[in-house]
Design an enzyme around this catalytic site. Structure first.
Site, short mmCIF file in Angstrom:
data_model
loop_
_atom_site.label_atom_id
_atom_site.label_comp_id
_atom_site.label_asym_id
_atom_site.label_seq_id
_atom_site.Cartn_x
_atom_site.Cartn_y
_atom_site.Cartn_z
N ASP A 13 47.96 40.63 90.92
CA ASP A 13 46.50 40.78 91.03
C ASP A 13 45.95 40.35 92.38
OD1 ASP A 13 46.60 41.62 88.37
OD2 ASP A 13 46.33 39.58 87.63
N LYS A 16 46.38 44.71 95.32
CA LYS A 16 47.29 45.76 95.83
C LYS A 16 46.67 47.15 95.73
CE LYS A 16 50.34 44.26 92.86
NZ LYS A 16 49.74 42.98 92.43
N GLY A 40 47.80 46.36 86.50
CA GLY A 40 46.44 46.90 86.47
C GLY A 40 45.96 46.86 87.91
N HIS A 41 45.89 47.99 88.56
CA HIS A 41 45.51 48.05 89.97
C HIS A 41 44.12 48.66 90.08
CE1 HIS A 41 50.04 47.98 91.29
NE2 HIS A 41 49.67 46.93 90.60
N GLN A 220 52.96 43.71 90.14
CA GLN A 220 53.12 42.27 89.90
C GLN A 220 53.17 41.53 91.25
OE1 GLN A 220 55.48 44.47 87.83
NE2 GLN A 220 53.55 44.59 86.77
#
Ligand code: GDP
Ligand code: IMO
Ligand code: MG
Length: 418
Positions: A13, A16, A40-41, A220
């Site tokens: 988080d 990215k 979750g990007h 990650q």
């Protein structure tokens, strides 16, 4: 040509998705090389916010090819809903998203096994996103997995065989489940069939010969790496730069720039050690201003000060050539900023990550003055307050790698190249 790699240096988080989106106009190809929908990007532009899980963050820029390569574990159900959301926005996908035939599939029983395994761990649970990541990578290394390429090779039979194996395993747990997601799974499989499914390792190496530019997008973060993270509180893939080689099928000599991305402070979601964690009002303040709630699970993220012991470890493992600092604006109203520069373990000072997760680690902090300035509207280095320049100089001296980008807000425009 070489493949540039962008990866997280902390516990995920780091921003990215945002930075890949910012860098995409400089590349012909964006390639996701590991992880799955545990990621979750988040991308923000034109007052629109979008969260991607399986799909690379280059998808919003026209004329960019996006690849999901062999190191990724793909969930057809999540993929289907992501495709629906993107198509609703008018994004044309079928030509600019290719999938590796060697990527492994997450099937509904993988997710059930993930939940059963976490429930059985009780207090020592990992805090998994419960997306089936661990069981899917276990089937990959256990040589039982189902791959995207199997869609063209007796798929239903292979699926049934794997499901039967999982049902046997589930008998070992006292865990109730149903298989109501199976229908959605097969709908997702039909969606995957619409996409070009190729041996992406051949395509990537061909692109390099043709002089195309490629950016590999990590998921990650380094401290969640299966080998080097705080095991067992980690994910199930190699999140470090070496994972880009195995996750895409490129030689180590084909790696170019390594962009390492870190927050100006630290967060972690899920269980496991976090030496510089703040369990007080300052931690709550970071969470509130930084909106630190998981993009995949909505869970509150644990917050703390920047940890240079951990960051230096990440630089060593990844061979980072350029740093990107995000969420700098979150520190705008802090009078004092603290940075952990060493650990004290039973009175002994160390600059190494401890093996023993139970060890009582006390971070040793250096204090720096805050800038008390709104950074969110700043667009050039000339406008940086003196204290921010000092913070950057302090970090560069400690880390011995240049900070090339400073992010000052979630939007695509809120970033300064220095
Ligand atoms: P990722 O998983 O590394 O892509 O990061 P996430 O999207 O899970 O979490 C990063 C969060 O911070 C998202 O909500 C982003 O919109 C947001 N974000 C990214 N960069 C910045 C920044 O510089 N400032 C602020 N305030 N938010 C940012
Ligand atoms: P992005 O790509 C933050 C964490 C989970 C848990 C551990 C194992 O958005 O940075 P898993 O579901 O992989 O079995 O969970 O890893 N985790 C993440 N934390 N960001 C992520 O991805 C994460 N993906 C997994 O919270 O502690
Ligand atoms: Mg995330």
């Amino acid at each position: 040509m070489k493949v540039d790699v962008l990866l997280g240096l902390q516990w995920g988080d780091e921003g990215k998705g945002k930075v890949v989106d910012v860098l995409t106009p400089r590349y012909d190809v964006i390639s996701r090389f590991q992880g799955g929908p545990n990621a979750g990007h988040t991308l923000e532009f034109s007052n629109h916010k979008h969260v991607l899980h399986n799909i690379p963050s280059g998808i919003f820029r026209e004329d960019t090819l996006n690849l999901i390569t062999n190191g990724v574990v793909l969930d057809p159900i999540v993929f289907h809903s992501e495709i629906d959301a993107l198509e609703a926005m008018g994004i044309n996908l079928t030509n600019n998203l290719w999938i590796s035939r060697k990527a492994h599939l997450i099937i509904p029983t993988h997710r059930i096994l993930d939940a059963a395994s976490e429930a059985a761990k009780g207090k020592s649970k990992i805090g998994s996103t419960l997306k089936g990541i661990g069981p899917t990578y276990m089937d990959k290394t256990g040589r039982n997995g189902l791959r995207v390429g199997d869609l063209d090779l007796n798929f239903e039979q292979k699926y049934e065989t794997l499901k039967a194996k999982h049902k046997d395993l589930l008998r070992l747990y006292d865990f109730e489940y149903d298989l109501s997601e199976e229908k959605k799974f097969f709908e997702g499989i039909e969606v995957i069939r619409k996409f070009k499914r190729v041996d992406t390792e051949y395509e990537i190496n061909r692109f390099l010969e043709e002089g195309k530019t490629i950016l590999a997008e990590g998921a990650q973060g380094t401290l969640l790496d299966i080998d080097f993270g705080s095991y067992p509180y980690v994910t199930s893939s190699n999140t470090i730069c070496a994972g880009a080689c195995t996750g895409m099928g490129i030689a180590p000599s084909s790696i170019g720039e390594v962009f390492g991305i870190f927050k100006a402070y630290c967060t972690r979601v899920g269980s496991g050690p976090f030496p510089s964690e703040l369990l007080d009002k300052e931690g709550e303040k970071l969470r509130a201003i930084g909106k630190e709630f998981g993009a995949t699970t909505g869970r509150p993220r644990r917050c703390g000060w920047l940890d240079l012991v951990a960051l230096k470890y990440s630089l060593m493992l990844n061979g980072v050539t350029q740093l990107i600092m995000t969420k700098t604006d979150v520190l705008d109203t802090f009078d004092t900023i603290r940075v952990a520069t060493a650990y004290s373990i039973q009175g002994e000072l160390t600059d190494r990550m401890p093996y023993d997760l139970e060890a009582d680690v006390l971070p040793v902090f250096t204090e720096l003055p805050g800038w008390n300035t709104d950074l969110t509207t700043i667009r050039s280095k000339q406008q940086f307050p003196r204290e921010l320049n000092d913070y950057i100089m302090f970090l560069e001296k400690e880390l011995q790698v240049p900070i090339r980008f400073v992010s000052v807000g979630p939007d695509r425009e809120q970033i300064i190249e220095i």
